[in-house]
Design an enzyme around this catalytic site. Structure first.
Site, short mmCIF file in Angstrom:
data_model
loop_
_atom_site.label_atom_id
_atom_site.label_comp_id
_atom_site.label_asym_id
_atom_site.label_seq_id
_atom_site.Cartn_x
_atom_site.Cartn_y
_atom_site.Cartn_z
N SER A 1 -73.42 -41.94 -26.65
CA SER A 1 -73.59 -42.80 -26.11
C SER A 1 -75.10 -43.15 -27.50
O SER A 1 -74.75 -44.15 -28.22
CB SER A 1 -73.99 -43.44 -24.91
OG SER A 1 -75.85 -42.51 -25.11
N HIS B 1 -68.29 -44.85 -23.59
CA HIS B 1 -67.98 -45.25 -25.00
C HIS B 1 -66.62 -44.92 -24.93
O HIS B 1 -66.41 -45.02 -26.46
CB HIS B 1 -68.74 -44.65 -25.35
CG HIS B 1 -70.33 -45.24 -25.27
ND1 HIS B 1 -70.80 -46.66 -25.60
CD2 HIS B 1 -71.84 -44.65 -24.46
CE1 HIS B 1 -72.17 -46.45 -25.19
NE2 HIS B 1 -72.06 -45.51 -24.10
N LYS C 1 -68.70 -52.42 -21.05
CA LYS C 1 -68.58 -51.93 -22.65
C LYS C 1 -67.04 -52.71 -23.28
O LYS C 1 -67.00 -53.68 -23.17
CB LYS C 1 -68.72 -50.36 -22.95
CG LYS C 1 -70.57 -50.12 -22.24
CD LYS C 1 -70.56 -49.09 -22.72
CE LYS C 1 -72.37 -48.64 -22.40
NZ LYS C 1 -72.51 -47.24 -21.51
C1 LIG Z 1 -74.01 -47.64 -20.17
C2 LIG Z 1 -73.42 -46.01 -20.23
C3 LIG Z 1 -73.84 -45.92 -18.02
C4 LIG Z 1 -73.97 -46.82 -17.15
O1 LIG Z 1 -73.27 -47.82 -17.12
P1 LIG Z 1 -73.26 -49.47 -16.56
O2 LIG Z 1 -72.49 -50.59 -16.67
O3 LIG Z 1 -74.26 -49.52 -18.24
O4 LIG Z 1 -74.50 -49.89 -16.20
C5 LIG Z 1 -73.18 -44.59 -17.73
N1 LIG Z 1 -72.92 -43.59 -18.77
C6 LIG Z 1 -72.98 -44.26 -19.98
C7 LIG Z 1 -72.88 -42.94 -21.15
C8 LIG Z 1 -73.57 -45.28 -20.77
O5 LIG Z 1 -73.36 -45.22 -22.17
#
Ligand SMILES: *Cc1c(COP(=O)(O)O)cnc(C)c1O
Length: 402
Positions: A189, A217, A248
């Site tokens: 991330s 991601h 995302k």
């Molecule tokens: C954003 C993210 C999460 C958490 O997901 P949300 O839906 O935002 O709670 C988990 N793992 C990674 C690698 C992330 O970037």
């Protein structure tokens, strides 16, 4: 009460002095390539809405229709008051998308990590984590009570050393009484680099461990139809626990686990973040399902093509970017927290919004600007970004990406 607030003010001052204070920046528009904040319009390079779906008419229409039919709220936990149809439709669509037997959705990706890891590992087990995995995985690991070992980021030798250690402990009559769960991300991330999933799969099979891959991601971006990096590398069937977020590239909100039917049945019985939490609004599930359809459609394919063009463009116009960089996440390493804050402020003066990422999102002294490109950016947007970066680029740009 005054002493309570005084203590907190004292702690906040401590953060401010170290350039680690965080504040919420109010945005008065939808999340798009331009956002309105503080009465100004900024070009937005901060969002994980990589395909520009968060404000897409198809997702909005799906959310509105779900509100019309299923209302605004969900009433209680899905285990208590009955489980609304939009969640089941979404889970069927997710399982078909990931080509797994089943899938289960959670309120967020954080809740998915928390629920799944604590359900799968306990005090007798070992969790082996990549050094750079997301905070939700670290917190889940701690909460599980399992023995935790951390391997150097993407370092296969170190992973093997940890696996060898774990496989040798707690063996009785030739049978190992410890389960080993390896957890990594596929696209990291804050660094934007990719995990060597084929090699990790080979190692976890050699040591008879389980593997969980967080594709937060990569979902929507990598692999055929945006199925993720495990699919692209042909190891989908070797990953016991596939995790993703709906917030995302999928443009909505929520998290999911995909895998076997047995895994989902176990999580329904043991994942506390699912069991003891009111179900999300049905509109979120409906929007996510529309997002899922979108990323597998011709339109989704053309959005990915557009994103790839922007990535290629940015690499050619911006100094110091290695040609090997493949993802849309570009960390401009600055090290010092003050320098990162200063660089972000200077970009904002030029109407460009890029977040300064600092501890505890990354290690102390590893502060950076994190630029994320999206399919909604135009060629002119990326030119503008590169122009401004080069203009104020008296800091050392050191890209760390692969
Ligand atoms: C954003 C993210 C999460 C958490 O997901 P949300 O839906 O935002 O709670 C988990 N793992 C990674 C690698 C992330 O970037």
């Amino acid at each position: 009460m005054p002493s309570f607030d005084a203590e907190l003010r004292h702690r906040l001052d401590f953060l401010r002095e170290r350039n680690l204070l965080r504040e919420l920046r109010r945005v008065d528009s939808a999340q798009e390539s331009r956002i309105e904040t503080g009465g100004r319009t900024l070009l937005n390079f901060s969002s994980n809405d990589y395909l520009g779906l968060a404000n897409h008419p198809a997702l909005k229409a799906a959310a509105v229709a779900a509100v019309g039919k299923f209302g605004a709220g969900a009433g209680a936990s899905r285990l208590v008051c009955g489980s609304l149809a939009p969640f089941h439709e979404l889970e069927e669509a997710l399982a078909a998308f990931k080509r797994t037997e089943a899938a289960l959705t959670f309120a967020t990706g954080c809740a998915a990590a928390l629920g799944a890891i604590t359900a799968l590992a306990g005090p007798d087990d070992v969790l082996i984590l990549d050094k750079l995995v997301h905070a939700s995985i670290v917190d889940a690991a701690r909460l599980s009570g399992a023995k935790i070992r951390v391997f150097a980021h993407n370092d296969l030798d170190d992973l093997e050393a940890k696996l060898r250690w774990a496989a040798g402990r707690n063996v009785e009559n030739g049978k190992r009484k410890t389960e080993i769960l390896v957890v990594t991300e596929s696209v990291f991330s804050m660094d934007g680099d990719l995990a060597p999933l084929r090699e990790i799969v080979a190692l976890k099979e050699k040591y008879n461990a389980w593997l969980m891959v967080d594709e937060a991601h990569a979902t929507g971006i990598f692999g055929a139809g945006g199925r993720g990096l495990a699919e692209e590398l042909g190891v989908n069937d070797h990953v016991e626990v596939q995790m993703g977020t709906l917030g995302k590239a999928l443009g909505a909100s929520g998290g999911f686990i995909a895998g076997s039917r047995a895994l989902m049945d176990w999580l329904i019985n043991r994942a506390r973040s699912l069991i003891f939490s009111t179900a999300p609004v049905p509109a979120a599930a409906a929007a996510a399902r529309a997002g899922l359809q979108m990323i597998q459609s011709a339109e989704g394919e053309s959005l990915r093509t557009n994103l790839r063009k922007r990535i290629a463009q940015f690499k050619t116009v911006s100094a110091n970017l290695p040609p090997t960089a493949r993802s849309m996440i570009f960390p401009f390493m600055l090290g010092d927290e003050a320098k990162a804050l200063d660089a972000a402020a200077r970009l904002r003066e030029q109407d460009i919004f890029v977040p300064a990422i600092r501890y505890p999102s990354v290690a102390r002294g590893a502060a950076r600007l994190r630029i994320s490109l999206t399919a909604a950016h135009t060629e002119a947007d990326v030119s503008e970004l590169a122009h401004v970066l080069n203009q104020i680029g008296d800091w050392k740009l050191k890209m760390k990406n692969a």
